[in-house]
Design an enzyme around this catalytic site. Structure first.
Site, PDB file in Angstrom:
ATOM      1  N   LEU A 101       0.861  -1.173   0.000  1.00 43.61           N
ATOM      2  CA  LEU A 101       0.000   0.000   0.000  1.00 43.61           C
ATOM      3  C   LEU A 101       0.902   1.228   0.000  1.00 43.61           C
ATOM      4  CD1 LEU A 101      -2.676  -0.941   2.720  1.00 43.61           C
ATOM      5  CD2 LEU A 101      -2.899  -1.135   0.236  1.00 43.61           C
ATOM      6  N   ASP A 102       0.481   2.281  -0.698  1.00 42.99           N
ATOM      7  CA  ASP A 102       1.242   3.525  -0.655  1.00 42.99           C
ATOM      8  C   ASP A 102       1.392   3.991   0.784  1.00 42.99           C
ATOM      9  OD1 ASP A 102       1.223   3.469  -3.417  1.00 42.99           O
ATOM     10  OD2 ASP A 102      -0.452   4.867  -3.599  1.00 42.99           O
ATOM     11  N   LYS A 103       2.423   4.747   1.034  1.00 44.02           N
ATOM     12  CA  LYS A 103       2.671   5.263   2.377  1.00 44.02           C
ATOM     13  C   LYS A 103       1.424   5.913   2.968  1.00 44.02           C
ATOM     14  CE  LYS A 103       5.090   9.043   4.713  1.00 44.02           C
ATOM     15  NZ  LYS A 103       5.925  10.253   4.528  1.00 44.02           N
ATOM     16  N   ARG A 113      -5.586   5.665  -7.921  1.00 46.08           N
ATOM     17  CA  ARG A 113      -5.342   7.104  -7.986  1.00 46.08           C
ATOM     18  C   ARG A 113      -5.213   7.582  -9.428  1.00 46.08           C
ATOM     19  NH1 ARG A 113      -0.185   7.692  -4.304  1.00 46.08           N
ATOM     20  NH2 ARG A 113      -0.492   9.918  -4.724  1.00 46.08           N
TER      21      ARG A 113
END
Length: 334
Positions: A143-145, A252
Site C-alpha cells: 500500500l502507498d505510504k 489514484r
C-alpha cells in the site's frame, strides 16, 4: 532459537518425465519457492547423485537422487524496531495488518527505518523463516505510504509462494478480493463501471505513473461503484473500487484519468486543489487535517496458502477519513 541448515533429499519417481532440475525440485519441495531453489542451485547447494549441480537447465528424470542443502537463514538487513502494529489476524504462516496512513511498507532510500518491515521483524522474531535465504517477512503486495488499510504478509516460503500466486492470478481462479474506499472530486459516470487502461512509469516524472496506449505498459483494471454523493455543491463522492489488477498507484491514476482525482492527492489531483474553497468550513478544515489522499483498503480476502480456507477481513474507515465524510455530509441534500 538458532535455526540449523536443512538437508533435504528428493528421489524422483520412476514414472516421471525428464524436466529441468529447478522445476522438479519445486514440485517435490512445495514449501520452498522456485526462485529460492534456483539460488541454491546457482550457489552449489544441490547435488544430483552425489555430484554438485549448477546448471538450472539440467534435465533430471526417473530415479535421480537430488540432495538439497538449505543454509540456515541469516538476519535481515533491516533492523528490528518495536512498532504499534494493528494485527487483524496472525498464524504460523501469515499476518494481516491494518496499516495506518503514513507508515511506509518496506525500507527504501529516505525510509530506511520505521517501516512496516522493521516492525514485523521485531514482532515475529524467530518465527520468520528464511524467505530467499534471509529471515524477513515476505511482502506480497503493498500500500502507498499514505494509503491506510489491510495488508497480508507471508512469514515463510510456503505462504509467500502461495500468496504470490494468488495475487499474480488477480482472483481470476480463486477467492482473492480487494476493495478500497475513496473520496473523489466529482462522481464518475456511469455511477457503476470499469476503468480499463494500461499504466506505466511516467517518462517525464519517474515518481509518477501514467496512462499509456493499449500496446504499452501493463494491463490495469479497476471496477468502481459510486456509493454516495457527499457534498451537493462540489459533488464529492464516496466511491468503492475493486481491483482486478494491482498496479502501483492504480486507483489514484485511473480515477484521475477519468477526471475525478482523490481528495488530498497532491500527486494526481493537484489541479483540483482550488475546489477545496467551495467546501463548507468544517469540511475544509477536515481535509486539511487529512493531509493525504483519501484512500482506504477496506476489504481483503484470500485463500490460506496452507489450509485452503477462505479468509476475509474488513477494516472500518479510519478516523481522519470518517471525520471528513461526516463534515461533507452536512452540506448533502436532505
Amino acid at each position: 532459537m538458532v535455526q540449523e541448515p536443512q538437508d533435504r533429499r528428493v528421489v524422483l519417481e520412476t514414472d516421471v518425465q525428464p524436466e529441468r532440475i529447478d522445476r522438479a525440485l519445486a514440485r517435490a519441495l512445495p514449501d520452498v519457492s522456485r526462485s529460492r531453489l534456483q539460488d541454491l542451485i546457482r550457489t552449489g547447494q544441490v547435488r544430483r547423485d552425489g555430484v554438485v549441480v549448477s546448471d538450472l537447465s539440467l534435465k533430471v528424470g526417473a530415479g535421480a537422487v537430488l540432495d538439497v542443502m538449505i543454509p540456515a537463514p541469516v538476519d535481515a538487513t533491516p533492523v528490528a524496531e518495536r512498532l504499534d502494529l494493528v494485527i487483524v489476524h496472525e498464524d504460523d504462516d501469515l499476518i494481516v495488518i491494518d496499516k495506518p496512513a503514513g507508515l511506509v511498507v518496506h525500507p527504501a532510500p529516505g525510509h530506511d527505518a520505521g517501516t512496516l518491515v522493521n516492525g514485523l521483524i521485531a514482532h515475529c522474531g524467530e518465527s520468520l523463516s528464511g524467505i530467499g535465504g534471509v529471515r524477513r517477512p515476505g511482502i506480497v503486495h503493498r500500500l502507498d505510504k499514505d494509503t491506510s488499510g489491510l495488508l497480508v504478509v507471508a512469514k515463510n516460503d510456503l505462504a509467500h509462494k502461495g500468496l504470490t500466486a494468488q495475487f499474480a492470478d488477480h482472483g481470476r481462479s480463486g477467492p482473492l478480493e480487494r476493495a478500497y474506499l475513496a473520496l473523489t472530486w466529482g462522481a464518475p459516470e456511469p455511477r457503476m463501471g470499469t476503468i480499463d487502461v494500461n499504466l506505466a512509469r511516467s517518462q517525464r516524472n519517474r515518481e509518477k505513473i501514467a496512462v499509456v496506449r493499449p500496446d504499452e505498459g501493463r494491463i490495469a483494471i479497476t471496477h468502481y461503484l459510486v456509493e454516495e454523493i457527499l457534498d451537493a455543491g462540489t459533488e464529492v463522492a464516496l466511491v468503492r473500487c475493486r481491483l482486478e489488477t494491482g498496479r502501483t498507484h492504480q486507483i489514484r491514476v485511473h480515477l484521475s484519468h477519468r477526471g475525478h482525482p482523490l481528495l488530498g492527492d497532491s500527486v494526481y489531483g493537484n489541479a483540483f486543489k482550488t475546489k477545496a474553497a467551495r467546501l463548507g468550513e468544517a469540511a475544509r478544515a477536515k481535509l486539511g487535517v487529512l493531509g493525504r489522499q483519501a484512500l482506504h483498503a477496506a476489504l481483503l480476502g484470500f485463500e490460506h496458502p496452507r489450509t485452503g480456507e477462505t479468509l476475509r477481513f474488513e477494516s472500518p474507515i479510519p478516523p481522519d477519513m470518517a471525520d471528513l465524510i461526516t463534515a461533507l455530509r452536512t452540506k448533502a441534500p436532505v
